[in-house]
Design an enzyme around this catalytic site. Structure first.
Site, PDB file in Angstrom:
ATOM      1  N   GLU A  80      69.622  47.544  47.683  1.00  0.00           N
ATOM      2  CA  GLU A  80      70.024  46.916  48.942  1.00  0.00           C
ATOM      3  C   GLU A  80      71.166  45.918  48.755  1.00  0.00           C
ATOM      4  O   GLU A  80      71.468  45.126  49.650  1.00  0.00           O
ATOM      5  CB  GLU A  80      68.812  46.243  49.588  1.00  0.00           C
ATOM      6  CG  GLU A  80      67.759  47.267  49.982  1.00  0.00           C
ATOM      7  CD  GLU A  80      66.547  46.684  50.674  1.00  0.00           C
ATOM      8  OE1 GLU A  80      66.198  47.188  51.744  1.00  0.00           O
ATOM      9  OE2 GLU A  80      65.965  45.728  50.127  1.00  0.00           O
ATOM     10  N   HIS A  99      66.266  38.436  51.174  1.00  0.00           N
ATOM     11  CA  HIS A  99      65.818  39.598  51.946  1.00  0.00           C
ATOM     12  C   HIS A  99      64.410  39.964  51.480  1.00  0.00           C
ATOM     13  O   HIS A  99      64.200  40.270  50.305  1.00  0.00           O
ATOM     14  CB  HIS A  99      66.751  40.792  51.754  1.00  0.00           C
ATOM     15  CG  HIS A  99      66.219  42.057  52.344  1.00  0.00           C
ATOM     16  ND1 HIS A  99      65.749  42.133  53.638  1.00  0.00           N
ATOM     17  CD2 HIS A  99      66.071  43.297  51.813  1.00  0.00           C
ATOM     18  CE1 HIS A  99      65.340  43.372  53.876  1.00  0.00           C
ATOM     19  NE2 HIS A  99      65.520  44.092  52.782  1.00  0.00           N
ATOM     20  N   HIS A 101      60.391  41.837  52.631  1.00  0.00           N
ATOM     21  CA  HIS A 101      59.634  42.716  53.524  1.00  0.00           C
ATOM     22  C   HIS A 101      58.344  41.981  53.896  1.00  0.00           C
ATOM     23  O   HIS A 101      57.266  42.567  53.889  1.00  0.00           O
ATOM     24  CB  HIS A 101      59.328  44.043  52.832  1.00  0.00           C
ATOM     25  CG  HIS A 101      60.550  44.773  52.356  1.00  0.00           C
ATOM     26  ND1 HIS A 101      60.484  45.848  51.496  1.00  0.00           N
ATOM     27  CD2 HIS A 101      61.868  44.589  52.622  1.00  0.00           C
ATOM     28  CE1 HIS A 101      61.711  46.293  51.248  1.00  0.00           C
ATOM     29  NE2 HIS A 101      62.562  45.534  51.918  1.00  0.00           N
ATOM     30  N   TYR A 126      61.601  23.971  65.410  1.00  0.00           N
ATOM     31  CA  TYR A 126      61.958  24.223  64.015  1.00  0.00           C
ATOM     32  C   TYR A 126      62.539  25.617  63.836  1.00  0.00           C
ATOM     33  O   TYR A 126      63.461  25.826  63.048  1.00  0.00           O
ATOM     34  CB  TYR A 126      60.741  23.995  63.112  1.00  0.00           C
ATOM     35  CG  TYR A 126      60.206  22.601  63.286  1.00  0.00           C
ATOM     36  CD1 TYR A 126      60.849  21.517  62.696  1.00  0.00           C
ATOM     37  CD2 TYR A 126      59.094  22.349  64.088  1.00  0.00           C
ATOM     38  CE1 TYR A 126      60.403  20.223  62.876  1.00  0.00           C
ATOM     39  CE2 TYR A 126      58.643  21.047  64.287  1.00  0.00           C
ATOM     40  CZ  TYR A 126      59.293  20.002  63.682  1.00  0.00           C
ATOM     41  OH  TYR A 126      58.853  18.721  63.887  1.00  0.00           O
ATOM     42  N   HIS A 166      61.805  47.142  59.061  1.00  0.00           N
ATOM     43  CA  HIS A 166      62.213  46.815  57.693  1.00  0.00           C
ATOM     44  C   HIS A 166      61.833  45.371  57.344  1.00  0.00           C
ATOM     45  O   HIS A 166      60.853  45.154  56.647  1.00  0.00           O
ATOM     46  CB  HIS A 166      63.729  47.044  57.580  1.00  0.00           C
ATOM     47  CG  HIS A 166      64.252  47.037  56.189  1.00  0.00           C
ATOM     48  ND1 HIS A 166      65.437  47.633  55.841  1.00  0.00           N
ATOM     49  CD2 HIS A 166      63.785  46.479  55.055  1.00  0.00           C
ATOM     50  CE1 HIS A 166      65.673  47.458  54.552  1.00  0.00           C
ATOM     51  NE2 HIS A 166      64.675  46.751  54.054  1.00  0.00           N
TER      52      HIS A 166
END
Length: 219
Positions: A80, A99, A101, A126, A166
């Site tokens: 990725e 990144h 999952h 926040y 994703h």
């Protein structure tokens, strides 16, 4: 932010990636070999290798890429990496990217009927302060060139994106800042799911505008 120019700077960043990766893994924010971290350097960037667990990173084996995304040192990069490259190419302020999952954010990314321009409502101050508006990147198969283009387009205007079916892709001025924002997103996604069957009262536009003015938010 100070540029990462010296070998000592780079070594410190490598150690930080290992430390934060282990923390992410041990707290259940990612599983198996999923998720990837990267940090921008003066002449390229570091990213976690392909098929590596964030809980068991080796600082000497992190992938070092040049500005064009070509491997110059270390193990082969995450599959990725092209997503990270798309963010760095379109968002000069981004110095690091997380990144994951992560469970709740990934669950929201699979929901039907999300607003593609703002897929989690501004439930807390926040969330607004750390994320702003969260656009949904349409689903494309892993590795699809269209996914990189869609990410690059939105990254120019937003520090955090949610990839459909994703998970989250979050940039920041440092790796720690990007991780803090990712955790705020994950917690807000959890709250969103808990409240999904209930009528909610998100912040209104005047309240959001006040936060933007007071905290100089750039979304």
């Amino acid at each position: 932010m100070k540029a990462h120019g010296s070998q000592a700077d780079e070594q410190a960043l490598r150690e930080q990636m290992v430390m934060l990766g282990r923390s992410i893994f041990e707290r259940g924010l990612t599983a198996g070999s999923s998720g990837n971290l990267s940090v921008r350097l003066d002449d390229g960037w570091l990213i976690t290798p392909t098929n590596s667990s964030l809980g068991r990173l080796d600082p000497t084996r992190l992938s070092r890429l040049d500005m064009q995304g070509r491997l110059v040192q270390g193990d082969p990069p995450s599959k990725e990496a092209f997503l990270h490259q798309a963010v760095y190419a379109n968002r000069p302020a981004a110095k690091a990217i997380v990144h994951l999952h992560s469970t709740h954010s990934a669950a929201v990314s699979c929901m039907k009927g999300l607003d593609p321009h703002d897929c989690i409502p501004p439930l807390t101050a926040y969330f607004v302060m750390k994320i702003g508006r969260l656009p949904l990147v349409p689903y494309y198969r892993p590795g699809a060139p269209e996914l990189a283009r869609a990410v690059g387009d939105l990254a120019a205007r937003h520090p955090a994106l949610l990839l459909a079916n994703h998970g989250p892709l979050v940039s920041g001025p440092s790796l720690e800042a990007a991780l803090n924002a990712t955790e705020e997103l994950e917690e807000t996604a959890r709250i969103f799911l808990l409240l999904h069957a209930a009528e909610t009262r998100p912040l209104n536009q005047a309240q959001i505008d006040e936060l933007k003015a007071v905290f100089a938010l750039d979304f």
